[in-house]
Design a protein around this motif. Structure first.
Motif, PDB file in Angstrom:
ATOM      1  N   PRO A  89       0.809  -1.226   0.000  1.00 17.49           N
ATOM      2  CA  PRO A  89       0.000   0.000   0.000  1.00 17.49           C
ATOM      3  C   PRO A  89       0.839   1.272   0.000  1.00 17.49           C
ATOM      4  N   MET A  90       2.139   1.154   0.291  1.00 23.06           N
ATOM      5  CA  MET A  90       3.003   2.334   0.355  1.00 23.06           C
ATOM      6  C   MET A  90       3.501   2.776  -1.007  1.00 23.06           C
ATOM      7  N   LEU A  91       3.188   2.040  -2.060  1.00 18.24           N
ATOM      8  CA  LEU A  91       3.564   2.403  -3.417  1.00 18.24           C
ATOM      9  C   LEU A  91       2.756   3.620  -3.861  1.00 18.24           C
ATOM     10  N   ALA A  92       3.434   4.626  -4.397  1.00 17.59           N
ATOM     11  CA  ALA A  92       2.765   5.838  -4.877  1.00 17.59           C
ATOM     12  C   ALA A  92       2.211   5.611  -6.274  1.00 17.59           C
ATOM     13  N   THR A  93       1.009   6.086  -6.523  1.00 22.89           N
ATOM     14  CA  THR A  93       0.387   5.969  -7.840  1.00 22.89           C
ATOM     15  C   THR A  93      -0.244   7.298  -8.225  1.00 22.89           C
ATOM     16  N   GLY A  94      -0.293   7.573  -9.537  1.00 23.23           N
ATOM     17  CA  GLY A  94      -0.974   8.760 -10.035  1.00 23.23           C
ATOM     18  C   GLY A  94      -0.422  10.047  -9.456  1.00 23.23           C
ATOM     19  N   LEU A  95      -1.296  11.043  -9.348  1.00 25.86           N
ATOM     20  CA  LEU A  95      -0.918  12.335  -8.773  1.00 25.86           C
ATOM     21  C   LEU A  95      -0.931  12.258  -7.253  1.00 25.86           C
ATOM     22  N   PRO A  96      -0.161  13.106  -6.576  1.00 26.47           N
ATOM     23  CA  PRO A  96      -0.177  13.105  -5.100  1.00 26.47           C
ATOM     24  C   PRO A  96      -1.548  13.467  -4.559  1.00 26.47           C
ATOM     25  N   THR A  97      -1.956  12.782  -3.515  1.00 28.37           N
ATOM     26  CA  THR A  97      -3.194  13.129  -2.835  1.00 28.37           C
ATOM     27  C   THR A  97      -2.944  14.358  -1.960  1.00 28.37           C
ATOM     28  N   PRO A  98      -4.002  15.024  -1.511  1.00 27.18           N
ATOM     29  CA  PRO A  98      -3.798  16.151  -0.594  1.00 27.18           C
ATOM     30  C   PRO A  98      -2.989  15.762   0.640  1.00 27.18           C
ATOM     31  N   ALA A  99      -3.202  14.550   1.151  1.00 22.43           N
ATOM     32  CA  ALA A  99      -2.450  14.113   2.329  1.00 22.43           C
ATOM     33  C   ALA A  99      -0.967  13.965   2.006  1.00 22.43           C
ATOM     34  N   GLU A 100      -0.641  13.470   0.816  1.00 21.05           N
ATOM     35  CA  GLU A 100       0.764  13.363   0.414  1.00 21.05           C
ATOM     36  C   GLU A 100       1.367  14.747   0.207  1.00 21.05           C
ATOM     37  N   LEU A 101       0.601  15.651  -0.396  1.00 17.16           N
ATOM     38  CA  LEU A 101       1.107  17.008  -0.630  1.00 17.16           C
ATOM     39  C   LEU A 101       1.422  17.722   0.677  1.00 17.16           C
ATOM     40  N   ALA A 102       0.719  17.368   1.738  1.00 16.88           N
ATOM     41  CA  ALA A 102       1.018  17.981   3.032  1.00 16.88           C
ATOM     42  C   ALA A 102       2.446  17.672   3.466  1.00 16.88           C
ATOM     43  N   PHE A 103       2.975  16.536   3.060  1.00 17.31           N
ATOM     44  CA  PHE A 103       4.378  16.204   3.343  1.00 17.31           C
ATOM     45  C   PHE A 103       5.321  16.819   2.314  1.00 17.31           C
ATOM     46  N   LEU A 104       4.872  16.933   1.063  1.00 17.68           N
ATOM     47  CA  LEU A 104       5.760  17.370  -0.015  1.00 17.68           C
ATOM     48  C   LEU A 104       5.893  18.884  -0.116  1.00 17.68           C
ATOM     49  N   GLU A 105       4.810  19.614   0.068  1.00 18.85           N
ATOM     50  CA  GLU A 105       4.833  21.061  -0.171  1.00 18.85           C
ATOM     51  C   GLU A 105       5.881  21.812   0.658  1.00 18.85           C
ATOM     52  N   PRO A 106       6.061  21.499   1.941  1.00 16.46           N
ATOM     53  CA  PRO A 106       7.102  22.230   2.695  1.00 16.46           C
ATOM     54  C   PRO A 106       8.509  22.009   2.150  1.00 16.46           C
ATOM     55  N   LEU A 107       8.684  21.011   1.309  1.00 18.40           N
ATOM     56  CA  LEU A 107      10.005  20.689   0.762  1.00 18.40           C
ATOM     57  C   LEU A 107      10.117  21.049  -0.711  1.00 18.40           C
ATOM     58  N   ARG A 108       9.151  21.768  -1.257  1.00 18.21           N
ATOM     59  CA  ARG A 108       9.088  21.999  -2.699  1.00 18.21           C
ATOM     60  C   ARG A 108      10.387  22.574  -3.253  1.00 18.21           C
ATOM     61  N   ALA A 109      10.993  23.513  -2.548  1.00 12.71           N
ATOM     62  CA  ALA A 109      12.207  24.157  -3.063  1.00 12.71           C
ATOM     63  C   ALA A 109      13.372  23.173  -3.203  1.00 12.71           C
ATOM     64  N   GLN A 110      13.312  22.055  -2.490  1.00 13.62           N
ATOM     65  CA  GLN A 110      14.405  21.079  -2.522  1.00 13.62           C
ATOM     66  C   GLN A 110      14.120  19.894  -3.440  1.00 13.62           C
ATOM     67  N   LEU A 111      12.918  19.887  -4.054  1.00  7.27           N
ATOM     68  CA  LEU A 111      12.493  18.700  -4.791  1.00  7.27           C
ATOM     69  C   LEU A 111      12.384  18.975  -6.287  1.00  7.27           C
ATOM     70  N   PRO A 112      12.609  17.948  -7.114  1.00 12.31           N
ATOM     71  CA  PRO A 112      12.359  18.096  -8.550  1.00 12.31           C
ATOM     72  C   PRO A 112      10.863  18.181  -8.805  1.00 12.31           C
ATOM     73  N   GLU A 113      10.492  18.850  -9.860  1.00  8.79           N
ATOM     74  CA  GLU A 113       9.081  19.020 -10.173  1.00  8.79           C
ATOM     75  C   GLU A 113       8.401  17.670 -10.387  1.00  8.79           C
ATOM     76  N   ALA A 114       9.169  16.677 -10.821  1.00 13.64           N
ATOM     77  CA  ALA A 114       8.589  15.357 -11.075  1.00 13.64           C
ATOM     78  C   ALA A 114       7.973  14.746  -9.826  1.00 13.64           C
ATOM     79  N   ALA A 115       8.418  15.175  -8.658  1.00 12.53           N
ATOM     80  CA  ALA A 115       7.868  14.632  -7.414  1.00 12.53           C
ATOM     81  C   ALA A 115       6.431  15.075  -7.189  1.00 12.53           C
ATOM     82  N   PHE A 116       5.992  16.101  -7.913  1.00 15.92           N
ATOM     83  CA  PHE A 116       4.637  16.633  -7.729  1.00 15.92           C
ATOM     84  C   PHE A 116       3.695  16.223  -8.857  1.00 15.92           C
ATOM     85  N   GLY A 117       4.219  15.507  -9.849  1.00 17.93           N
ATOM     86  CA  GLY A 117       3.379  15.043 -10.941  1.00 17.93           C
ATOM     87  C   GLY A 117       2.987  13.600 -10.766  1.00 17.93           C
TER      88      GLY A 117
END
Length: 638
Positions: A394-422
């Motif tokens: 169940p920990m495998l990521a699929t499709g676009l990030p869910t809002p719950a996943e974005l809550a972890f990703l957004e604070p790190l946006r400046a350090q991440l490649p754009e592909a992490a948000f697609g």
């Protein structure tokens, strides 16, 4: 296709990789890095105040205090006979092709797999629960309100094989010795263990710093218990072919270096009637055979030298199980579901080397591997493409990030490649021709975007040097998969070579990160723990012998690892893991391989087994048994 050597496998001890699933959490490479960063107070395993018979990360226990045996065993299984198979790799310091030491808990030397069968631990793993452990040497455990002190009440009947008592002194000695002198991966797990204090002959307090993550106390309960008296006479830090004094269900029996080792059942094992082990350890002898060549091992199985064979080569499974013993029913083929997270298998690029520093280059190299052709031409369609480090989970990521996943990703946006948000990154799909021109054109485009140029047929790096690297393996059978990959890389102008090295050199070079690309398989627990620090954290990237083969060093990855480890519910952990999965896949640190969600097994028809296998590990030697009548009918000795 044969899987590459596992360390972690499924883990490299799938708790501590050195210990079997009977004793530890099923982290095939659970070798962990403990960091010094301040963390929230660790989650305390639930279960009420006072003594507890078991522990789990999120507080759920399947078995009550008065349980009599685990559901996946036959409590009345007969004892006797033997099980023999080729040496698997699950632990620290273990080599599938030879051994030169019985000290499996230090970095030096090569120890035979399954040495964990010889050692008791405070608690043992329930293989039908994600992470629960139940008392063995420890009858009960009390947990302080802050979750930092675990007080173990030991069974006074516990004994070593020389009949000397196993006491709190031995447990304290073991924990502190492993913390200070054990394999680097064990020491990393033990980083937040502050002290082990003897309170009485059979009562021990284990105190943590408060910075430990939720799985560390459970991992500690599964560590081997050593004899303090024995190791005052022998140097723990040295390799040795003298079998150690131990206390578990087996002890080292007959052995010949480079050929075989037998583990002999201890008939008067002090713990044999305890609920957590009833119905287990039924074979009088568990024998591991060592072969440098897979075909030689297969011929040994065909002759009955080995009685159990898990087959990892799709071609062999499809075409070579037609020998007389199969045709007349003496050998049976079975498939058992594999419900564990499949983890990640692939070619890992060593980003410590400038050659692989650019993710565009790493992504381009991945286009050289034509999985669809390999699966059709080499694997008989047996596999599915690995996409994720959390495959079959169940920990495998699929499709676009869910809002719950974005809550972890957004604070790190400046350090991440754009592909992490697609859309979650997927491996390219070829036309199955073996040299898909569209894939190779895309690889060429990426290489040029990274600053590479062509000089005729030779690709030049941005510094003007020819683009060349070595793919290292310890398995000659892997050549047929690697060479088509090498050929496609040559079409891109890359001078790639495939090299097979002997087992000792292979492990030494992995430990020192002295490689360009190496293949490895990692498997994970359904409850993620310290092992993910050791696999992917910045700190582990520079520690010799860690499982961070790619040298991943990213503050964003570090932050997501901590989010996973500090999750207070399984749902939160799963969401954080999906966010981490997106970021790792967007880093293109590997060329992912393949997996299958079943164990393909051939066995001489001499075994009895429970109706259902446990969900979270597959170790038949732990709970199958030998059926003498069946063996006599087909002429197999016990």
């Amino acid at each position: 296709m044969k899987k590459p050597m596992e360390t972690s496998r499924r883990t490299l001890l799938k708790g501590v990789a050195a210990f079997s699933a009977a004793n530890l959490l099923p982290l095939s490479v659970s070798r962990a890095q403990t960091q010094d960063a301040q963390a929230p107070a660790p989650a305390t395993p639930a279960g009420g105040t006072g003594p507890r018979h078991g522990l789990s990360v999120f507080g759920d226990l399947k078995y009550p205090a008065d349980f009599q045996a685990f559901d996946y065993v036959d409590a009345d299984a007969p004892k006797g006979g033997r099980m023999s198979f080729s040496a698997p790799s699950w632990g620290y310091n273990q080599n599938v092709q030879t051994f030169n030491s019985f000290n499996t808990f230090i970095l030096k030397g090569d120890a035979p797999p399954r040495m964990e069968l010889c050692f008791d631990s405070l608690m043992v793993r329930a293989l039908d629960e994600p992470d629960a452990v139940y008392g063995l040497v420890a009858e009960t455990v009390e947990v302080s309100a802050d979750g930092n002190t675990y007080t173990f009440n030991l069974r006074p009947e516990a004994r070593f094989h020389d009949d000397s008592p196993l006491t709190a002194e031995d447990v304290a000695f073991s924990l502190m010795t492993l913390k200070e002198e054990g394999h680097p991966s064990i020491r990393q797990i033990m980083g937040e263990l502050a002290e082990a204090v003897v309170l009485a002959p059979h009562r021990l307090a284990v105190r943590f710093t408060g910075r430990q993550t939720r799985t560390v106390p459970l991992l500690v309960t599964g560590l081997p218990i050593l004899s303090k008296a024995y190791y005052t006479r022998y140097d723990f830090a040295q390799t040795t072919l003298t079998p150690p004094l131990s206390s578990g269900p087996y002890k080292v029996g007959r052995h010949e270096v480079g050929r075989y080792v037998e583990y002999q059942r201890v008939e008067n094992w002090w713990a044999k009637d305890l609920p957590a082990v009833r119905g287990m350890f039924n074979f009088d002898r568990v024998r591991l055979e060592f072969f440098r060549d897979r075909q030689v091992g297969f011929e040994a199985f065909k002759k009955g030298v080995m009685t159990f064979q898990e087959e990892f080569t799709a071609r062999v499974w499809a075409t070579e199980y037609n020998f007389p013993a199969v045709l007349d029913g003496r050998v049976v083929r079975r498939e058992f579901p594999d419900r564990r997270p499949a983890g990640g298998q692939g070619w890992f690029m060593n980003t410590r080397r400038a050659l692989f520093a650019d993710p565009l280059v790493r992504r381009a190299i991945g286009y050289g591997f034509d999985f669809e052709w390999s699966n059709k031409a080499l694997f008989f369609g047996a596999y599915q493409r690995t996409q994720s480090f959390f495959q079959n989970s169940p920990m495998l990521a699929t499709g676009l990030p869910t809002p719950a996943e974005l809550a972890f990703l957004e604070p790190l946006r400046a350090q991440l490649p754009e592909a992490a948000f697609g859309e979650a990154v997927l491996a390219p799909v070829s036309d199955g021709s073996g040299q898909d021109r569209a894939m190779l054109r895309e690889a060429d485009r990426l290489l040029r975007a990274a600053g590479c140029t062509r000089d005729g047929k030779v690709l030049l790096r941005p510094d003007g040097e020819p683009f060349a690297f070595e793919i290292m393996s310890n398995s000659p059978s892997f050549e047929r998969v690697a060479l088509p990959f090498v050929k496609n890389l040559e079409r891109l102008g890359i001078a790639a070579t495939f090299r097979v090295v002997d087992p000792a050199q292979y492990q030494a070079r992995l430990n020192d990160y002295d490689f360009d690309i190496a293949s490895r398989r990692f498997a994970l627990s359904p409850t993620l723990g310290e092992e993910i620090r050791e696999m992917w954290s910045s700190a582990s990237a520079q520690i010799p012998g860690s499982s961070n083969l790619a040298g991943i060093s990213s503050p964003a990855v570090d932050a997501l690892i901590e989010a996973v480890l500090q999750a207070t519910s399984r749902e939160e952990m799963t969401t954080a893991a999906r966010a981490l999965d997106r970021v790792l896949r967007a880093g293109y640190y590997w060329v992912p391989h393949w997996y299958k969600p079943v164990h393909t097994v051939a066995l001489w028809d001499v075994f009895g087994m429970p109706e259902a296998s446990p969900a979270y590990d597959f170790r038949p030697e732990l709970h199958w048994w030998f059926e003498k009548d069946k063996a006599e009918q087909i002429g197999v000795r016990g």
